[in-house]
Design an enzyme around this catalytic site. Structure first.
Site, PDB file in Angstrom:
ATOM      1  N   GLU A 275      75.563  66.312  -6.501  1.00 21.06           N
ATOM      2  CA  GLU A 275      75.586  65.172  -5.568  1.00 21.06           C
ATOM      3  C   GLU A 275      76.386  64.025  -6.186  1.00 21.06           C
ATOM      4  O   GLU A 275      77.171  63.359  -5.527  1.00 21.06           O
ATOM      5  CB  GLU A 275      74.157  64.696  -5.265  1.00 21.06           C
ATOM      6  CG  GLU A 275      73.390  65.680  -4.400  1.00 21.06           C
ATOM      7  CD  GLU A 275      71.998  65.169  -4.073  1.00 21.06           C
ATOM      8  OE1 GLU A 275      71.186  65.030  -4.998  1.00 21.06           O
ATOM      9  OE2 GLU A 275      71.733  64.894  -2.885  1.00 21.06           O
TER      10      GLU A 275
ATOM     11  N   GLU B 229      67.599  72.409  -4.707  1.00 25.57           N
ATOM     12  CA  GLU B 229      66.330  71.710  -4.399  1.00 25.57           C
ATOM     13  C   GLU B 229      65.388  72.510  -3.520  1.00 25.57           C
ATOM     14  O   GLU B 229      64.173  72.398  -3.623  1.00 25.57           O
ATOM     15  CB  GLU B 229      66.623  70.360  -3.725  1.00 25.57           C
ATOM     16  CG  GLU B 229      67.162  69.280  -4.649  1.00 25.57           C
ATOM     17  CD  GLU B 229      68.649  69.404  -4.949  1.00 25.57           C
ATOM     18  OE1 GLU B 229      69.282  70.409  -4.550  1.00 25.57           O
ATOM     19  OE2 GLU B 229      69.188  68.490  -5.600  1.00 25.57           O
TER      20      GLU B 229
END
Ligand code: NAD
Length: 700
Positions: free
Chosen positions: A106, A126
């Protein structure tokens, strides 16, 4: 030592993450990087900024030690850092090697450009923790690689190699050789060509027929990830990236994240994630005590387990000698090993060369003296105390001083086995699960006299073999099989009450078990399970048992190996098929015992079987057989097909409610053969204290 380093290369500034080994985004590192970015932006001589990672990785994501602490929400949070990269008026280029995962990827996607070494692993994993990327990953990745690829990466959490996405906006260039030199050259070109600041947030996600795409995605994901809420939310977040402006999409991502993070399923997945680490902490074994290195192994018994264990060693690059009593048994064992490897080659998961290498590491023998130099000898002969004792007597005479002597027994008293040797401190249980080359669980049984050194050696070996070592004390069945007995007891008693195997298996499989108890028994061998039950019946005649499995075995229906068990099997196939002969056998059995059939709900089936598991788990904790409840949970998640999103039997019962579980036990106690139920004292004690197994710190 600074957690980020700054250097100038002409008019390009380099910020290097320096939080070894994986540059996790600890608050202290985020703070330093943020300050260095401000320095670079403020310096008029700097024209571009390269962000890279020191050591093994760009960045592997969040710092797990800071989970659930205020550090995750202290400025600069991960998303503040990403925004700072993105808003910089000087081009920021991420230079990636090793891994860029989770928050690390990210972060890289906040940069204007990205270059990478070939082989770098990129992932947003995740979902495996029951959540989704919460710092813009679900919004920027579709803008970088398109909705389809992004959805696949976010829903599976699996990594992709940098070269496979080269040419998309995720990776602008693959660098050959020196990453920093390549990144500096790339940055110089960006400056010279006055390339615009390319912010992923400014781009749209092109997608033809989004309605059809997302409808199909939802259907596929719902089928494939039954019970897991996060994958469907990932679809929702990616859909937001396609349909909404960036800031609205970020809000949708946050909303999905907040909804997921509080679900029991996501808590269960995080419990399992931390559990993998927790089980390796043994109170009297310091973290740096690794024991001695195992370089060579020997296995006694080339049967189902011995062959699989030998493959585990060979797969990990260790040489292994495999002994049996007859040439015929040895040939059969080696033929099975060869067949298993060949199957993996046929499926394209192993090359022929690698298969030959692995096979070459396994040396079959009939000669006991060939075992003399092994660092560990693992006995995997018949489950019979006298046979095991004879084998350990021989091993004591032959094995070198300091060798670990291990038994793969699944129930027997390890201390009794150890007592036939002059070196009980070297004896330990290594309980592999079938198929041993595949299953991750290794129950490491610590005998009364097993030395700390031998325990440490075995736990290190478990890691080397790619297994999860969970320590258990000595008792009949250790952690996993002792609990299984209580679970199977309920499943069999349900048969007496008129429930058919297919309903019981169906209910437990729909609840999330990989396999119901009857399909599992057919796979393991009903004769083996019955032999253990018969022994236990003699030892504890008060404990009620159904005689249905005896009736089944009297017909020679031992399971898949005989083509028939609780189900029937077509030749060469493993699919359980309903068999009217079993229905008739059970009807006959019920008539003989005089128990009328009643309608039992799936809910009752699940509660009886799973509460029985956890209630026995409570006794195992009381007896000190498992160190903590998480150890029991990890045994069930990695060895018994318990649904990961339910966190294991002890985590599950904590969430079910201990008082409610006690109520249920009391109700079951009034039913058929109710005297098999009694509330485990620790369950009672924790319910009264409003505690949980997960928080229980052991006997004080
Ligand atoms: P198996 O019958 O398939 O194999 C046993 C092998 O040991 C045979 O090849 C036999 O010839 C050999 N053997 C017997 N006596 C011997 C001796 N004195 N010296 C050398 N070799 C001898 O049995 P298995 O299923 O592989 O089980 C082996 C052990 O593993 C048992 O203790 C069992 O409880 C345990 N175990 C089995 C499973 C499973 O699912 N099968 C799972 C976990 C643990």
């Amino acid at each position: 030592m600074p957690l980020a380093e700054y250097s100038l290369h002409g008019d390009i500034a380099v910020i290097r993450f320096n939080n070894p080994p994986m540059n996790t985004l600890a608050l202290a590192m985020r703070t330093e990087v943020y300050e260095l970015l401000e320095t670079a932006i403020a310096d008029p001589a700097v024209k571009a900024i390269v962000v890279t990672g020191g050591g093994r990785a760009y960045c592997s994501g969040a710092e797990i030690r800071e989970f659930n602490t205020p550090k995750t929400t202290t400025f600069p949070m991960s998303r503040d850092l990403i925004a700072a990269f993105e808003e910089s008026l000087k081009p920021v280029i991420a230079a990636i090697h090793g891994v860029a995962m989770g928050g690390g990827l990210e972060n890289a996607m906040g940069c204007h450009y990205r270059v990478a070494l070939a082989g770098a692993q990129l992932a947003l994993p995740e979902v495996k923790l029951g959540i989704l990327p919460g710092a813009g990953g679900t919004q920027r990745l579709p803008r970088a690689v398109g909705a389809e690829k992004a959805l696949e990466m976010i829903v599976t959490g699996n990594p992709v190699k940098s070269e496979s996405v080269a040419g998309t906006l995720l990776i602008d260039e693959i660098i050959e050789g020196d990453l920093l030199a390549g990144a500096l050259a790339f940055a110089a070109r960006v400056v010279a060509e006055k390339r615009p600041l390319r912010r992923l947030r400014d781009l749209a996600v092109p997608l033809d027929d989004a309605d059809a795409f997302f409808a199909a995605a939802r259907e596929r994901v719902a089928n494939e990830y039954r019970g897991y809420p996060a994958p469907l939310k990932c679809v929702e977040a990616v859909e937001a990236a396609v349909r909404l402006p960036m800031d609205e999409g970020l809000k949708a991502e946050r909303r999905c994240f907040d909804e997921l993070v509080v679900t029991t399923e996501s808590k269960a997945l995080r419990h399992a994630f931390f559990g993998e680490r927790a089980v390796s902490k043994i109170p009297d074994i310091p973290d740096d005590m690794k024991g001695s290195e195992i370089r060579s192994a020997a296995i006694v018994g080339a049967g189902t387990m011995g062959g699989g264990i030998a493959m585990s060693f060979a797969n990990a690059g260790l040489t292994v000698t495999l002994l049996d009593t007859t040439q015929e048994a040895l040939d059969r064992g080696m033929a099975t090993v060869r067949k298993n490897y060949a199957g993996t080659v046929t499926r394209g998961r192993l090359s022929q060369i690698e298969m030959d290498k692995r096979l070459g590491r396994i040396s079959p023998t009939l000669e006991w003296h060939d075992l003399a130099s092994a660092d560990i000898v693992i006995e995997a002969v018949f489950e019979d105390m006298e046979v095991k004792k004879t084998v350990f007597g021989k091993l004591d005479a032959i094995a070198r001083d300091g060798a670990v002597l291990a038994s793969n027994t699944s129930h027997l008293d390890l201390d009794e086995i150890a007592a036939v040797t002059k070196r009980p401190a070297s004896v330990i249980g290594t309980h592999f699960f079938s198929p041993a080359n595949v299953m991750r669980l290794l129950e490491v049984v610590r005998g009364a006299k097993t030395s700390r050194e031998v325990l440490a050696t075995t736990l290190t070996l478990a890691k080397k073999l790619g297994k999860l070592g969970v320590v258990a004390g000595v008792c009949d069945g250790f952690i996993g099989n002792r609990m299984l007995e209580a679970y199977l007891q309920q499943a069999y008693l349900l048969l007496d009450e008129g429930v058919l195997p297919a309903q019981i298996d169906g209910a437990l499989e729909a609840w999330g078990f990989a396999m119901g108890p009857f399909a599992m028994s057919d796979l393991s061998g009903n004769d083996i399970i019955l032999a253990t039950r018969k022994r236990r019946r003699e030892e504890n005649p008060e404990n009620p048992q159904s005689a249905a499995p005896d009736r089944l075995c009297e017909l020679g229906r031992f399971g898949q190996k005989t083509g028939a068990g609780w189900y029937r099997y077509e030749t060469g196939k493993r699919t359980p098929l309903n068999d009217p002969a079993v229905d008739a056998l059970l009807a006959e059995h019920r008539k003989a015992i005089g128990v009328p059939a009643r309608k039992v709900s799936d809910e009752e089936i699940i509660e009886r079987c799973v509460i029985a598991l956890a209630n026995e788990g409570a006794r195992i904790l009381e007896d000190g057989i498992a160190l903590r409840s998480v150890d029991i949970d990890m045994v069930y998640l990695t060895g018994y097909g318990f649904p990961r999103y339910r966190g294991g039997p002890m985590f599950w019962i904590d969430n079910f409610g201990l008082a409610k579980a006690i109520d249920r036990i009391k109700t079951f106690g009034k039913g058929y053969m109710g005297n098999c139920w009694s509330v485990a004292p620790l369950l009672e004690q924790l319910a009264t204290a409003q505690g949980t197994f997960t928080q229980w710190k052991g006997k004080s």
